[in-house]
Design a protein around this motif. Sequence first.
Motif, PDB file in Angstrom:
ATOM      1  N   TYR A 217      24.079  22.030   2.773  1.00  0.00           N
ATOM      2  CA  TYR A 217      24.617  21.326   1.976  1.00  0.00           C
ATOM      3  C   TYR A 217      22.501  21.495   1.049  1.00  0.00           C
ATOM      4  O   TYR A 217      22.035  21.061   1.720  1.00  0.00           O
ATOM      5  N   ALA A 218      23.079  21.090  -0.190  1.00  0.00           N
ATOM      6  CA  ALA A 218      21.648  20.245  -0.793  1.00  0.00           C
ATOM      7  C   ALA A 218      21.628  19.059  -1.287  1.00  0.00           C
ATOM      8  O   ALA A 218      22.906  18.493  -2.234  1.00  0.00           O
ATOM      9  N   ASP A 219      20.602  18.184  -0.876  1.00  0.00           N
ATOM     10  CA  ASP A 219      20.483  16.739  -0.574  1.00  0.00           C
ATOM     11  C   ASP A 219      19.506  16.365  -2.686  1.00  0.00           C
ATOM     12  O   ASP A 219      18.227  17.402  -1.879  1.00  0.00           O
ATOM     13  N   ALA A 220      19.079  15.452  -3.417  1.00  0.00           N
ATOM     14  CA  ALA A 220      18.051  15.493  -3.791  1.00  0.00           C
ATOM     15  C   ALA A 220      17.928  13.579  -4.259  1.00  0.00           C
ATOM     16  O   ALA A 220      19.537  13.020  -4.691  1.00  0.00           O
ATOM     17  N   TYR A 221      17.087  13.049  -4.058  1.00  0.00           N
ATOM     18  CA  TYR A 221      17.521  11.576  -4.345  1.00  0.00           C
ATOM     19  C   TYR A 221      15.786  10.671  -4.647  1.00  0.00           C
ATOM     20  O   TYR A 221      15.127  11.853  -4.925  1.00  0.00           O
ATOM     21  N   VAL A 222      15.721  10.519  -5.769  1.00  0.00           N
ATOM     22  CA  VAL A 222      15.394   9.416  -6.868  1.00  0.00           C
ATOM     23  C   VAL A 222      15.180   7.823  -7.081  1.00  0.00           C
ATOM     24  O   VAL A 222      16.371   7.064  -7.004  1.00  0.00           O
ATOM     25  N   GLY A 223      13.721   7.183  -6.445  1.00  0.00           N
ATOM     26  CA  GLY A 223      13.639   5.913  -6.055  1.00  0.00           C
ATOM     27  C   GLY A 223      12.556   5.677  -6.384  1.00  0.00           C
ATOM     28  O   GLY A 223      11.393   6.483  -7.151  1.00  0.00           O
ATOM     29  N   MET A 224      12.237   4.116  -6.480  1.00  0.00           N
ATOM     30  CA  MET A 224      11.260   3.582  -7.112  1.00  0.00           C
ATOM     31  C   MET A 224      11.414   2.558  -6.004  1.00  0.00           C
ATOM     32  O   MET A 224      12.131   1.263  -5.940  1.00  0.00           O
ATOM     33  N   TRP A 225       9.640   2.454  -5.687  1.00  0.00           N
ATOM     34  CA  TRP A 225       9.071   1.085  -4.581  1.00  0.00           C
ATOM     35  C   TRP A 225       9.080   0.375  -5.332  1.00  0.00           C
ATOM     36  O   TRP A 225       8.304   0.732  -6.415  1.00  0.00           O
ATOM     37  N   PHE A 226       9.124  -1.227  -5.607  1.00  0.00           N
ATOM     38  CA  PHE A 226       8.747  -2.191  -6.168  1.00  0.00           C
ATOM     39  C   PHE A 226       8.162  -3.705  -4.883  1.00  0.00           C
ATOM     40  O   PHE A 226       8.989  -3.696  -3.893  1.00  0.00           O
ATOM     41  N   TYR A 227       7.213  -3.853  -5.421  1.00  0.00           N
ATOM     42  CA  TYR A 227       6.257  -4.634  -4.572  1.00  0.00           C
ATOM     43  C   TYR A 227       6.066  -5.569  -4.631  1.00  0.00           C
ATOM     44  O   TYR A 227       5.975  -5.932  -6.004  1.00  0.00           O
ATOM     45  N   GLU A 228       6.209  -6.696  -3.855  1.00  0.00           N
ATOM     46  CA  GLU A 228       6.170  -8.926  -4.488  1.00  0.00           C
ATOM     47  C   GLU A 228       4.109  -8.449  -3.730  1.00  0.00           C
ATOM     48  O   GLU A 228       3.522  -7.331  -2.863  1.00  0.00           O
ATOM     49  N   SER A 229       3.807  -9.083  -4.117  1.00  0.00           N
ATOM     50  CA  SER A 229       2.535  -9.770  -4.117  1.00  0.00           C
ATOM     51  C   SER A 229       2.373  -9.910  -2.441  1.00  0.00           C
ATOM     52  O   SER A 229       3.157 -10.745  -2.318  1.00  0.00           O
ATOM     53  N   ASN A 230       1.186  -9.650  -2.135  1.00  0.00           N
ATOM     54  CA  ASN A 230       0.495 -10.241  -0.311  1.00  0.00           C
ATOM     55  C   ASN A 230      -0.390 -11.177  -0.766  1.00  0.00           C
ATOM     56  O   ASN A 230      -2.169 -10.783  -1.075  1.00  0.00           O
ATOM     57  N   PRO A 231      -0.068 -12.432  -0.852  1.00  0.00           N
ATOM     58  CA  PRO A 231      -1.647 -13.761  -1.274  1.00  0.00           C
ATOM     59  C   PRO A 231      -2.838 -14.091   0.169  1.00  0.00           C
ATOM     60  O   PRO A 231      -3.214 -14.870  -0.215  1.00  0.00           O
ATOM     61  N   ALA A 232      -2.657 -13.410   1.212  1.00  0.00           N
ATOM     62  CA  ALA A 232      -2.778 -13.231   2.007  1.00  0.00           C
ATOM     63  C   ALA A 232      -4.015 -12.179   2.469  1.00  0.00           C
ATOM     64  O   ALA A 232      -4.444 -12.578   3.958  1.00  0.00           O
ATOM     65  N   TYR A 233      -4.516 -11.221   1.745  1.00  0.00           N
ATOM     66  CA  TYR A 233      -4.908 -10.319   1.567  1.00  0.00           C
ATOM     67  C   TYR A 233      -6.780 -10.804   2.559  1.00  0.00           C
ATOM     68  O   TYR A 233      -6.942 -11.278   1.300  1.00  0.00           O
ATOM     69  N   LEU A 234      -7.237 -10.597   2.924  1.00  0.00           N
ATOM     70  CA  LEU A 234      -8.044 -10.893   3.638  1.00  0.00           C
ATOM     71  C   LEU A 234      -8.460 -11.999   3.564  1.00  0.00           C
ATOM     72  O   LEU A 234      -9.558 -12.925   2.879  1.00  0.00           O
ATOM     73  N   GLU A 235      -7.696 -12.819   4.231  1.00  0.00           N
ATOM     74  CA  GLU A 235      -7.148 -14.659   4.448  1.00  0.00           C
ATOM     75  C   GLU A 235      -6.938 -14.934   2.639  1.00  0.00           C
ATOM     76  O   GLU A 235      -6.596 -15.759   2.383  1.00  0.00           O
ATOM     77  N   THR A 236      -7.957 -14.849   1.558  1.00  0.00           N
ATOM     78  CA  THR A 236      -7.870 -15.739   0.588  1.00  0.00           C
ATOM     79  C   THR A 236      -7.559 -15.050  -0.666  1.00  0.00           C
ATOM     80  O   THR A 236      -7.374 -15.326  -2.399  1.00  0.00           O
ATOM     81  N   LYS A 237      -7.403 -13.811  -0.224  1.00  0.00           N
ATOM     82  CA  LYS A 237      -7.186 -12.454  -1.735  1.00  0.00           C
ATOM     83  C   LYS A 237      -5.903 -12.316  -2.015  1.00  0.00           C
ATOM     84  O   LYS A 237      -5.106 -12.507  -1.185  1.00  0.00           O
ATOM     85  N   ILE A 238      -5.530 -11.343  -3.212  1.00  0.00           N
ATOM     86  CA  ILE A 238      -4.052 -11.247  -3.755  1.00  0.00           C
ATOM     87  C   ILE A 238      -3.721 -10.048  -3.724  1.00  0.00           C
ATOM     88  O   ILE A 238      -4.262  -9.971  -4.439  1.00  0.00           O
ATOM     89  N   LEU A 239      -3.640  -9.267  -3.039  1.00  0.00           N
ATOM     90  CA  LEU A 239      -3.500  -8.147  -3.098  1.00  0.00           C
ATOM     91  C   LEU A 239      -1.861  -7.237  -3.941  1.00  0.00           C
ATOM     92  O   LEU A 239      -0.866  -8.255  -3.192  1.00  0.00           O
ATOM     93  N   LYS A 240      -1.944  -6.676  -5.237  1.00  0.00           N
ATOM     94  CA  LYS A 240      -0.921  -6.258  -5.829  1.00  0.00           C
ATOM     95  C   LYS A 240      -0.754  -4.790  -6.003  1.00  0.00           C
ATOM     96  O   LYS A 240      -1.390  -4.290  -5.796  1.00  0.00           O
TER      97      LYS A 240
END
Length: 331
Positions: A217-240
Motif C-alpha cells: 500500500y502506497a499513501d501520500a497526503y498534503v495539508g496545510m496548518w492554519f493557526y489562530e493568534s495566541n493573545p496571552a504569550y508571556l502574559e501580554t504579547k500576541i504570538l502569530k
Amino acid sequence: MMEALQDFRTNQKSGQHPTSANVWVYILSNNQFFVKAFWLLLICVGFSGSANSQELEARAYANLPKDLNAVALGYAYTKGSVAVDASLPIEDFTLTAHTYAFRYVRTFGVAHKLARMHVTVPYVDLAGQAKVIGQDTSIARNGLGDTRVQIGINLIGSPALERKDFVKYTQKTIVGITLTTSIPTGQYYTDKRINLGTHRWAFKPEIGASKKINQVYADAYVGMWFYESNPAYLETKILKQEPLLSTQAHVSYYFKNQSMIGIDGNWFKGGKVSIDDIPSGRRIDHWRVGATCAVPFAGKHVVKLQFHTSVYSGNGTTFDVLSFGYQYVFF
C-alpha cells in the motif's frame, strides 16, 4: 467453529440477525476480513508522539466497514528539541517527553461514502534543560496536551460498506479529504515560554490518496496548518504564526501471516512566528523518516511499534520518537 460459521451464513440468507458469538467466529475464520478490517484500522488509529504537529500516520485513508469502533492507547518517548517553538529565544535545549494518549475512532456512511471521526487526548510528562535569553534553565511540565479531533471522508474508491459486503471489497485507488482541529485544552502558563498546550486553535485541511499494488500500500497526503493568534504569550504579547505546509508519504507491506512493516516520511515547510508583529526566528523546514511494524493477537487486538527521526532541519530543531500503541476493535 465450522458449525457456527454455517449458522452465520444461514442466518444471512434467511434474514435472521446472527448472534454476536457467531459474528466473531465468522470474522476470525475469514482471513480476508481480518486483514482488511483490523489491519487497516490499526494503521488508521496509529499513535504518534511527535512535536510541532509533525505526525507520521500511514493508511489514514484506508477503506473500512462502516459502524466500526476502535479504542487505542499509545505511549511515545521523544528526545531532542521537542514541544518547543523553534522561533522563540530558546537555545541549546534538549528535552525528554513521555506522552500517553487515548484515541477513539468511529466510522460511518455519508452519501454512500465512508467517513470517520478520530478524537485524541494526550497527557505529557516533559523535562530537560534549555538556555533562555542566555541563562541555563531547568524545565519540568506534566499535564494534558491539546486535544485533536479529525473528521474525514473518502471521496473516490471507498464506498460505505456493511461488514458482510466489505469482505468482497478490493481496494484500488482511494482519494479522500480530512479536517483536523487542534483544540487548546492543554496545560498553559502565560508566564512561561515552554508549555504543553498552545493556547490557540489550529486547523489542518488535507487531501490524501492510497494505492494498493498486490500486498503493498502506497499513501501520500498534503495539508496545510492554519493557526489562530495566541493573545496571552508571556502574559501580554500576541504570538502569530504563518501557515505550515504538511506532507506525508508511506509504503506498507502486508505479510500473509498478517504482520505488517512500513517506511514513513514527512516534510514540513513554513510556519514563521511573529511576536507583537515582529518576526521571530526562522521558518520551519523539517524532514523526517521512520519505520513501523505491527502484530495482531486474539482477533480483536493489535500492537504497533514505530520509530522516526529528523534527517534535516533548517532551523536546528531535531528530535527522535519511539512509540508503542495498542488497539481494541468492536462493532
